[in-house]
Motif scaffolding. Structure first.
Motif, short mmCIF file in Angstrom:
data_model
loop_
_atom_site.label_atom_id
_atom_site.label_comp_id
_atom_site.label_asym_id
_atom_site.label_seq_id
_atom_site.Cartn_x
_atom_site.Cartn_y
_atom_site.Cartn_z
N ILE A 192 8.31 30.04 39.49
CA ILE A 192 7.64 28.73 39.28
C ILE A 192 7.44 27.78 40.48
O ILE A 192 6.35 27.37 40.76
CB ILE A 192 8.14 27.71 38.00
CG1 ILE A 192 7.94 28.42 37.01
CG2 ILE A 192 7.36 26.37 38.09
CD1 ILE A 192 8.34 27.77 35.56
N CYS A 193 8.51 27.40 41.37
CA CYS A 193 8.27 26.64 42.39
C CYS A 193 7.56 27.45 43.50
O CYS A 193 6.98 26.94 44.29
CB CYS A 193 9.87 26.45 42.85
SG CYS A 193 10.80 25.57 42.01
N TYR A 194 7.88 28.78 43.72
CA TYR A 194 7.33 29.48 44.80
C TYR A 194 5.79 29.47 44.70
O TYR A 194 5.25 29.30 45.54
CB TYR A 194 7.76 30.83 44.80
CG TYR A 194 7.70 31.64 45.83
CD1 TYR A 194 7.03 31.30 47.17
CD2 TYR A 194 8.38 33.05 46.07
CE1 TYR A 194 6.91 31.91 48.25
CE2 TYR A 194 8.18 33.65 47.35
CZ TYR A 194 7.42 33.25 48.40
OH TYR A 194 7.37 33.75 49.57
N THR A 195 5.31 29.98 43.67
CA THR A 195 3.79 29.95 43.44
C THR A 195 3.24 28.75 43.19
O THR A 195 2.13 28.57 43.75
CB THR A 195 3.39 30.74 42.07
OG1 THR A 195 1.97 31.29 41.98
CG2 THR A 195 3.78 30.27 40.89
N THR A 196 3.77 27.63 43.02
CA THR A 196 3.52 26.28 43.13
C THR A 196 3.42 25.71 44.55
O THR A 196 2.59 24.90 44.99
CB THR A 196 4.15 25.13 42.19
OG1 THR A 196 4.38 25.78 40.93
CG2 THR A 196 3.73 23.77 42.20
N SER A 197 4.22 26.37 45.30
CA SER A 197 4.18 25.88 46.75
C SER A 197 2.97 26.47 47.65
O SER A 197 2.58 25.96 48.61
CB SER A 197 5.15 26.35 47.55
OG SER A 197 5.51 27.65 47.73
N VAL A 198 2.28 27.40 46.87
CA VAL A 198 1.01 28.35 47.43
C VAL A 198 -0.38 28.11 46.82
O VAL A 198 -1.33 27.58 47.43
CB VAL A 198 1.32 29.60 47.64
CG1 VAL A 198 0.14 30.58 48.17
CG2 VAL A 198 2.56 29.98 48.63
N PRO B 114 5.39 36.66 41.03
CA PRO B 114 5.80 35.64 40.19
C PRO B 114 5.29 35.89 38.80
O PRO B 114 5.64 35.21 37.90
CB PRO B 114 5.64 34.42 40.73
CG PRO B 114 5.62 34.65 42.52
CD PRO B 114 4.88 36.31 42.28
N MET B 115 3.98 36.49 38.83
CA MET B 115 3.33 36.53 37.41
C MET B 115 3.88 37.83 36.70
O MET B 115 4.10 37.57 35.42
CB MET B 115 1.71 36.65 37.72
CG MET B 115 0.95 36.76 36.28
SD MET B 115 -0.68 37.35 36.46
CE MET B 115 -0.39 39.13 37.21
#
Length: 312
Positions: free
Chosen positions: A71-77, A284-285
Motif C-alpha cells: 500500500i505504501c509503495y504504490t502510494t509513493s508512486v 502490489p496489485m
C-alpha cells in the motif's frame, strides 16, 4: 565541472508515457483502477488477518506487513503519476523528488528483506516443525520485521545521498520517466556517475542478491523436506502453503534483478519505464490476489469477514 557545481536544481520534469491527451486520459482511468484494486486488496488482507484469530501466526503477521508495504509503495508512486496524466506541466520539486526517491527505495529494500524473512519462516515451519513456536516466537518476528525496515531505510539513505549529490547541467532537469527513479535520475546527470553505479551494484548485492540467495537456499531445504513426506496429502498441503510466497518472490526479485543488476545501457528508457511500472504498480496489485487465491486460510478468513458483514 566547476560550472555544474554551481547549478542548483529546482525541479525535475517528467516526459511520462505520452503527450496525447486522449491516451493520457485512458491511462489515468487504467491506473486509477489498478490503484484502487491494490488499496482494496491489500487492505482486505490486513483486516482479514487482524479479525481472524486462526491467522495470528508468524506467516500471516509477515503477510500483513507485506500488504502494508505494498500500500505504501504504490502510494509513493501512483497518485503523482495520476496527477501528471491530467496536466501538461509534469514537474516535481527537488525536495519532493528526494522524498519520493528515498521512500520508494526504502520500501523496495524493505520488501526484499521481508520476503527473505518469510522464506526463513516457511523453512522453520516445514523443516523444524517441532521447534517452530519456540524459534519463531512473537519477539523474534517483531525483531525480524524491525531489522527489515532498518536495513531498507539505511540502504535508501545511502543510495539517495549518492544519487542526488550528482551534478546536473540545468536548474530544470528533464527525465524520460514517470517517477523519480534512481537509474533515471543518474542517466541525466552531467557529472561522472561511476561511483553511483558502483553503489547501486553494492546495494543490489546486499539488499537484493543476498536475500534472494537466502530465499533460494531456504526453498532447497523446504523442497527436500517436502519430498520426504510420505503422505501425498501432506506434501500437497506443504507445497500449497509455499506456492503463494514463491510466486510473489519470483515476481518481485525477478523484475528487480532485471532492472538493477543488468549491464549498463542494456535497456532503453521506455523499457526501463515498463519494468518500473511492473514492480512498483502491477506487483502490489497482484500480491493480495495471489495470496487470496492460493491460500485456503486467507480465503476462509475472507469468507468469514464477508459473512459477518452480511449478518450485521
Amino acid at each position: 565541472m566547476g560550472r555544474y557545481n554551481q547549478t542548483i536544481v529546482t525541479e525535475f520534469i517528467f516526459l511520462g508515457f505520452s503527450c496525447q491527451r486522449c491516451t493520457n486520459l485512458c491511462l489515468f482511468l487504467l491506473f486509477l483502477t489498478i490503484y484502487l484494486i491494490t488499496l482494496a486488496g491489500n487492505t482486505i488482507i490486513i483486516v482479514a488477518i487482524r479479525l481472524d484469530p486462526w491467522l495470528s501466526t508468524p506467516m500471516y503477521f509477515f503477510l500483513s506487513n507485506l500488504s502494508f508495504l505494498d500500500i505504501c509503495y504504490t502510494t509513493s508512486v501512483v497518485p503523482q503519476m495520476l496527477t501528471h496524466f491530467l496536466t501538461e506541466h509534469r514537474a516535481i520539486s527537488f525536495r519532493r523528488c528526494t522524498a519520493q526517491l528515498y521512500v520508494s527505495l526504502s520500501l523496495g529494500g524493505i520488501e526484499f528483506l521481508l520476503l527473505a524473512t518469510m522464506a526463513y519462516d516457511r523453512y522453520v515451519a516445514i523443516c523444524r516443525p517441532l521447534r517452530y513456536t519456540t524459534i519463531m516466537n512473537k519477539r523474534v518476528c517483531i525483531q525480524m520485521v524491525v531489522a527489515s525496515w532498518m536495513g531498507g531505510l539505511l540502504n535508501s539513505l545511502v543510495q539517495t545521498m549518492f544519487t542526488l549529490r550528482s551534478h546536473f547541467c540545468n536548474s530544470k532537469v528533464i527525465i524520460n520517466h514517470f517517477v523519480c527513479e534512481v537509474l533515471a535520475v543518474i542517466r541525466v546527470a552531467c557529472s561522472d556517475t561511476y561511483i553511483n553505479e558502483i553503489s547501486i551494484v553494492v546495494a543490489g548485492v546486499i539488499v537484493l542478491l543476498v536475500p534472494c540467495f537466502t530465499v533460494l537456499l531456504s526453498y532447497v531445504y523446504i523442497i527436500t523436506s517436502i519430498l520426504h513426506i510420505r503422505s501425498s496429502e501432506g506434501r500437497h498441503k506443504a507445497f500449497s502453503t509455499c506456492a503463494s510466497h514463491l510466486t510473489v518472490v519470483s515476481l518481485c526479485y525477478g523484475t528487480a534483478i532485471f532492472a538493477y543488476m543488468r549491464p549498463k545501457g542494456n535497456m532503453s528508457p521506455s523499457q526501463d519505464k515498463m519494468v518500473t511500472l511492473f514492480y512498483a504498480v502491477i506487483t502490489p496489485m497482484l500480491n493480495p490476489i495471489i495470496y487470496s487465491l492460493r491460500n485456503k486460510d486467507v480465503k476462509g478468513a475472507l469468507s468469514k469477514a464477508v459473512g459477518k458483514g452480511k449478518n450485521q
